[in-house]
Design an enzyme around this catalytic site. Sequence first.
Site, PDB file in Angstrom:
ATOM      1  N   TYR A 161     -29.675  -3.463  31.493  1.00 47.79           N
ATOM      2  CA  TYR A 161     -30.261  -3.465  30.153  1.00 47.79           C
ATOM      3  C   TYR A 161     -31.786  -3.610  30.193  1.00 47.79           C
ATOM      4  CZ  TYR A 161     -25.888  -3.620  27.427  1.00 47.79           C
ATOM      5  OH  TYR A 161     -24.697  -3.320  26.816  1.00 47.79           O
TER       6      TYR A 161
ATOM      7  N   GLU B  15     -27.329   5.414  33.707  1.00 45.91           N
ATOM      8  CA  GLU B  15     -26.265   4.421  33.585  1.00 45.91           C
ATOM      9  C   GLU B  15     -25.046   4.776  34.445  1.00 45.91           C
ATOM     10  OE1 GLU B  15     -27.480   2.919  29.089  1.00 45.91           O
ATOM     11  OE2 GLU B  15     -25.603   4.030  29.370  1.00 45.91           O
TER      12      GLU B  15
ATOM     13  N   HIS C 202     -20.053  -0.380  24.910  1.00 42.59           N
ATOM     14  CA  HIS C 202     -21.362   0.224  25.153  1.00 42.59           C
ATOM     15  C   HIS C 202     -21.175   1.725  25.311  1.00 42.59           C
ATOM     16  CE1 HIS C 202     -25.300   1.076  26.940  1.00 42.59           C
ATOM     17  NE2 HIS C 202     -24.632   1.902  27.731  1.00 42.59           N
TER      18      HIS C 202
ATOM     19  N   ASN D 134     -19.906  -6.638  20.269  1.00 47.03           N
ATOM     20  CA  ASN D 134     -19.480  -5.441  19.532  1.00 47.03           C
ATOM     21  C   ASN D 134     -18.580  -4.527  20.368  1.00 47.03           C
ATOM     22  OD1 ASN D 134     -21.406  -4.485  21.257  1.00 47.03           O
ATOM     23  ND2 ASN D 134     -22.807  -3.736  19.686  1.00 47.03           N
TER      24      ASN D 134
ATOM     25  N   LYS E 170     -16.739  -4.188  26.833  1.00 44.71           N
ATOM     26  CA  LYS E 170     -17.497  -5.425  27.051  1.00 44.71           C
ATOM     27  C   LYS E 170     -16.575  -6.646  27.181  1.00 44.71           C
ATOM     28  CE  LYS E 170     -21.692  -3.749  24.680  1.00 44.71           C
ATOM     29  NZ  LYS E 170     -22.731  -4.066  23.648  1.00 44.71           N
TER      30      LYS E 170
HETATM   31  P1  ADP Z   1     -26.224   0.098  21.073  1.00 42.13           P
HETATM   32  O1  ADP Z   1     -25.290  -0.657  21.993  1.00 42.13           O
HETATM   33  O2  ADP Z   1     -25.538   0.468  19.793  1.00 42.13           O
HETATM   34  O3  ADP Z   1     -26.883   1.284  21.744  1.00 42.13           O
HETATM   35  P2  ADP Z   1     -28.756  -1.305  21.359  1.00 42.13           P
HETATM   36  O4  ADP Z   1     -29.019  -0.395  22.516  1.00 42.13           O
HETATM   37  O5  ADP Z   1     -29.793  -1.395  20.288  1.00 42.13           O
HETATM   38  O6  ADP Z   1     -27.371  -0.923  20.636  1.00 42.13           O
HETATM   39  O7  ADP Z   1     -28.500  -2.777  21.872  1.00 42.13           O
HETATM   40  C1  ADP Z   1     -27.776  -3.010  23.067  1.00 42.13           C
HETATM   41  C2  ADP Z   1     -26.804  -4.147  22.820  1.00 42.13           C
HETATM   42  O8  ADP Z   1     -27.535  -5.339  22.554  1.00 42.13           O
HETATM   43  C3  ADP Z   1     -25.895  -3.985  21.587  1.00 42.13           C
HETATM   44  O9  ADP Z   1     -24.749  -3.192  21.825  1.00 42.13           O
HETATM   45  C4  ADP Z   1     -25.545  -5.432  21.276  1.00 42.13           C
HETATM   46  O10 ADP Z   1     -24.523  -5.920  22.155  1.00 42.13           O
HETATM   47  C5  ADP Z   1     -26.856  -6.143  21.592  1.00 42.13           C
HETATM   48  N1  ADP Z   1     -27.715  -6.269  20.405  1.00 42.13           N
HETATM   49  C6  ADP Z   1     -28.384  -5.284  19.757  1.00 42.13           C
HETATM   50  N2  ADP Z   1     -29.090  -5.747  18.728  1.00 42.13           N
HETATM   51  C7  ADP Z   1     -28.875  -7.099  18.710  1.00 42.13           C
HETATM   52  C8  ADP Z   1     -29.329  -8.176  17.886  1.00 42.13           C
HETATM   53  N3  ADP Z   1     -30.160  -7.965  16.865  1.00 42.13           N
HETATM   54  N4  ADP Z   1     -28.884  -9.415  18.177  1.00 42.13           N
HETATM   55  C9  ADP Z   1     -28.056  -9.660  19.213  1.00 42.13           C
HETATM   56  N5  ADP Z   1     -27.593  -8.689  20.042  1.00 42.13           N
HETATM   57  C10 ADP Z   1     -27.997  -7.431  19.794  1.00 42.13           C
HETATM   58 MG    MG Z   2     -28.193   1.308  23.353  1.00 40.15          MG
END
Ligand code: ADP
Ligand code: MG
Length: 139
Positions: A49, A126, A115, A112, A9
């Site tokens: 997304y 994807e 992805h 974070n 990212k």
């Molecule tokens: P993951 O990437 O672990 O699969 P999700 O699919 O739930 O997590 O969410 C997609 C992305 O959205 C996350 O990697 C993160 O960058 C962002 N995200 C998820 N939850 C939150 C939140 N509560 N607040 C802000 N950003 C979030």
């Molecule tokens: Mg996810």
Amino acid sequence: MERTLSIIKPDAVSKNLIGEIIRRLEENNLKVVAAKMLHLSKKEAEEFYAIHQEKVFFDSLTSFMSSGPILVMALEGENAIARNRIIMGATNPAEAAPGTIRKEFGSSIERNTVHGSDSPETATFEISYFFKENEIYHY
Ligand code: ADP
Ligand code: MG
């Protein structure tokens, strides 16, 4: 053998973590079979997304994901989807296991660093969102 989509990212690209992250994936026997650097438009981030479009964080997430270059990769390996998720760590770096990419390099639940696809269905969608079949290396 299974394939998954990995994205480094914008936060991680801007912190010069591309090499460190790929090193960790390769060390765990995930092979990079396709890769490219892209700077997504807001609209492309929203399409990618789309599954999260009802979430409160959707606008912020898609702004962040279109804020700078990313590295998208298809990874191949045994149980690649689940193993990549383990190496990445939990969504929230604060809750991620020690030694995971997100624990070590993530700065917030949004920023974070990586992805990873979460199921065979999302991996197929994807990977095909970013790569044509003839852009993926076949061993
Ligand atoms: P993951 O990437 O672990 O699969 P999700 O699919 O739930 O997590 O969410 C997609 C992305 O959205 C996350 O990697 C993160 O960058 C962002 N995200 C998820 N939850 C939150 C939140 N509560 N607040 C802000 N950003 C979030
Ligand atoms: Mg996810």
